[in-house]
Design a protein around this motif. Structure first.
Motif, PDB file in Angstrom:
ATOM      1  N   GLY A  22      41.529  30.820  37.218  1.00  0.00           N
ATOM      2  CA  GLY A  22      40.333  32.456  36.693  1.00  0.00           C
ATOM      3  C   GLY A  22      40.258  31.503  35.666  1.00  0.00           C
ATOM      4  O   GLY A  22      40.379  30.457  35.133  1.00  0.00           O
ATOM      5  N   PRO A  23      39.189  32.287  34.974  1.00  0.00           N
ATOM      6  CA  PRO A  23      38.563  32.046  33.951  1.00  0.00           C
ATOM      7  C   PRO A  23      39.734  32.252  32.484  1.00  0.00           C
ATOM      8  O   PRO A  23      40.178  32.504  32.295  1.00  0.00           O
ATOM      9  N   THR A  24      39.423  30.734  31.552  1.00  0.00           N
ATOM     10  CA  THR A  24      40.142  30.474  30.230  1.00  0.00           C
ATOM     11  C   THR A  24      39.296  30.810  29.329  1.00  0.00           C
ATOM     12  O   THR A  24      40.249  30.205  27.808  1.00  0.00           O
ATOM     13  N   VAL A 204      42.213  42.785  37.997  1.00  0.00           N
ATOM     14  CA  VAL A 204      40.946  42.047  38.441  1.00  0.00           C
ATOM     15  C   VAL A 204      41.442  41.392  39.539  1.00  0.00           C
ATOM     16  O   VAL A 204      41.424  41.591  41.163  1.00  0.00           O
ATOM     17  N   THR A 205      42.704  40.840  39.683  1.00  0.00           N
ATOM     18  CA  THR A 205      43.260  39.368  40.882  1.00  0.00           C
ATOM     19  C   THR A 205      43.677  40.718  41.498  1.00  0.00           C
ATOM     20  O   THR A 205      44.037  40.249  42.804  1.00  0.00           O
ATOM     21  N   SER A 206      44.001  41.576  41.621  1.00  0.00           N
ATOM     22  CA  SER A 206      44.649  42.713  42.976  1.00  0.00           C
ATOM     23  C   SER A 206      43.853  43.320  43.651  1.00  0.00           C
ATOM     24  O   SER A 206      43.913  43.744  44.610  1.00  0.00           O
ATOM     25  N   LEU A 207      42.417  43.365  43.146  1.00  0.00           N
ATOM     26  CA  LEU A 207      40.956  43.858  43.732  1.00  0.00           C
ATOM     27  C   LEU A 207      41.353  43.330  45.415  1.00  0.00           C
ATOM     28  O   LEU A 207      41.915  42.436  45.760  1.00  0.00           O
ATOM     29  N   ILE A 208      41.489  44.012  46.044  1.00  0.00           N
ATOM     30  CA  ILE A 208      40.833  43.742  47.792  1.00  0.00           C
ATOM     31  C   ILE A 208      39.601  43.850  47.971  1.00  0.00           C
ATOM     32  O   ILE A 208      38.460  44.848  47.051  1.00  0.00           O
ATOM     33  N   PRO A 209      39.144  43.439  48.560  1.00  0.00           N
ATOM     34  CA  PRO A 209      37.106  43.988  48.749  1.00  0.00           C
ATOM     35  C   PRO A 209      37.415  45.418  49.793  1.00  0.00           C
ATOM     36  O   PRO A 209      37.641  45.975  50.276  1.00  0.00           O
ATOM     37  N   TYR A 228      34.292  44.206  38.104  1.00  0.00           N
ATOM     38  CA  TYR A 228      34.102  43.354  38.557  1.00  0.00           C
ATOM     39  C   TYR A 228      34.785  43.844  39.964  1.00  0.00           C
ATOM     40  O   TYR A 228      34.649  45.307  39.836  1.00  0.00           O
ATOM     41  N   LEU A 229      34.561  43.047  41.091  1.00  0.00           N
ATOM     42  CA  LEU A 229      34.345  43.395  42.204  1.00  0.00           C
ATOM     43  C   LEU A 229      35.201  42.610  43.499  1.00  0.00           C
ATOM     44  O   LEU A 229      34.148  40.577  42.908  1.00  0.00           O
ATOM     45  N   PRO A 238      43.780  34.100  44.123  1.00  0.00           N
ATOM     46  CA  PRO A 238      43.770  35.429  42.879  1.00  0.00           C
ATOM     47  C   PRO A 238      42.638  35.255  42.578  1.00  0.00           C
ATOM     48  O   PRO A 238      42.119  36.600  42.821  1.00  0.00           O
ATOM     49  N   TRP A 239      40.977  34.706  42.556  1.00  0.00           N
ATOM     50  CA  TRP A 239      39.650  34.758  41.883  1.00  0.00           C
ATOM     51  C   TRP A 239      38.711  34.619  43.098  1.00  0.00           C
ATOM     52  O   TRP A 239      37.286  34.744  42.224  1.00  0.00           O
ATOM     53  N   SER A 240      39.621  34.218  43.579  1.00  0.00           N
ATOM     54  CA  SER A 240      38.719  33.747  45.291  1.00  0.00           C
ATOM     55  C   SER A 240      37.789  35.062  45.669  1.00  0.00           C
ATOM     56  O   SER A 240      38.364  36.397  45.159  1.00  0.00           O
TER      57      SER A 240
END
Length: 316
Positions: A22-24, A204-209, A228-229, A238-240
């Protein structure tokens, strides 16, 4: 034990996110996360009932290439570096009602970027590199960044000629100088800056399409509403497949929410697949095709470099 994930992007393109998982890179922007949903209540959001993609979506992008580096010798003995660059902008018109996409316009420009007070346009064969004066000493390392402003202006010009009532304009990258354009969103496919605290980044990382994050506001010089989406076809990391979308900060929150929902029901239609695109799913299919077309319009880099070499030899 930590978990490892392989980024689906080809390594030659860097990574779809920077800094590992993820972005750091910390952002200096003032970020407000409470506007749509209180910060302590953040959760994934789906589009409101009735939200549907527009009949026409326009996707605009630009490419640039360095054709040659030059230097000047002034009458007073000083010297300035120069950068000869080609750049192009284009727009793809996707008619979702007809299921058709076409190139709606494109334009190529070339310029010599330098801080030299005396240099004139360079004619390389039949190609003219018009002088574009830059401020300061014009360090060579900074000249390439100077191409962005005229490229953005070219993107604005070319997309303006293709617009119709009720369309949606998708800009590949941050909005920058295009915040004034109506019904326009910026599409950021590579995540580098860390805008959110860890607790909200977990949302954000818990989002699904089919889900997006709540809207937050960035207060930088290029401030915007942002969210984010996640696109379909992500690898499971996680960030894919996570992209950040932005719109003008001058819009009311309700207008930003409308565009956020619009992006959620529109952008997944254009997600690329890994077996076709090394930057899937973030590199949208129309954008990938447009990039290929624009790079072809830039011309043969070797021939242009040779023509620049001959042109400067005559002037030395």
């Amino acid at each position: 034990m930590s978990r490892l994930f392989m980024d689906r992007w080809a390594a030659s393109y860097g990574a779809s996110f920077e800094g590992g998982d993820g972005p750091t890179s910390p952002t200096s922007a003032r970020v407000e996360t409470h506007h749509e949903v209180p910060s302590e209540e953040w959760h994934p959001i789906v589009a409101e009932d009735g939200a549907k993609a527009p009949d026409v979506v326009l996707l605009v992008d630009g490419v640039q290439r360095v054709d040659g580096t030059l230097s000047t010798e002034e009458d007073d003995g000083t010297s300035f570096p120069g950068l000869a660059a080609s750049y192009a902008a284009g727009v793809v018109r996707c008619d979702l009602a007809r299921g058709a996409a076409e190139l709606a316009g494109s334009q190529v420009a070339r310029a010599l970027f330098t801080a030299s007070p005396s240099v004139e346009d360079v004619l390389a064969g039949q190609i003219r590199y018009a002088v574009h004066k830059v401020e300061g000493s014009g360090e060579l390392s900074k000249l390439q960044a100077s191409v962005q402003a005229p490229l953005t202006a070219l993107e604005v010009e070319i997309s303006g000629t293709a617009r119709t009532d009720g369309d949606l304009l998708v800009v590949d990258g941050p909005l920058r100088g295009r915040r004034h354009l109506p019904r326009t969103i910026g599409y950021v496919k590579t995540q580098q800056s860390q805008y959110l605290p860890p607790a909200l980044a977990l949302v954000v990382t818990s989002l699904i399409p089919g889900q997006r994050s709540p809207i937050f506001k960035q207060g930088t010089a290029w401030g915007c509403w942002s969210w984010y989406l996640r696109l379909p076809g992500a690898s499971g990391a996680p960030w894919s497949g996570i992209v950040r979308v932005e719109c003008s900060p001058d819009l009311l929150l309700e207008q930003a929410k409308e565009l956020a929902d619009l992006s959620l029901v529109t952008l997944p239609r254009f997600a690329s697949t890994a077996y076709k695109d090394p930057r899937a799913p973030q590199n949208l299919i129309p954008i990938a095709g447009l990039e290929r077309r624009l790079r072809g319009l830039l011309g043969d880099a070797r021939l242009l470099h040779r023509a620049l070499t001959l042109a400067t030899a005559r002037l030395s």
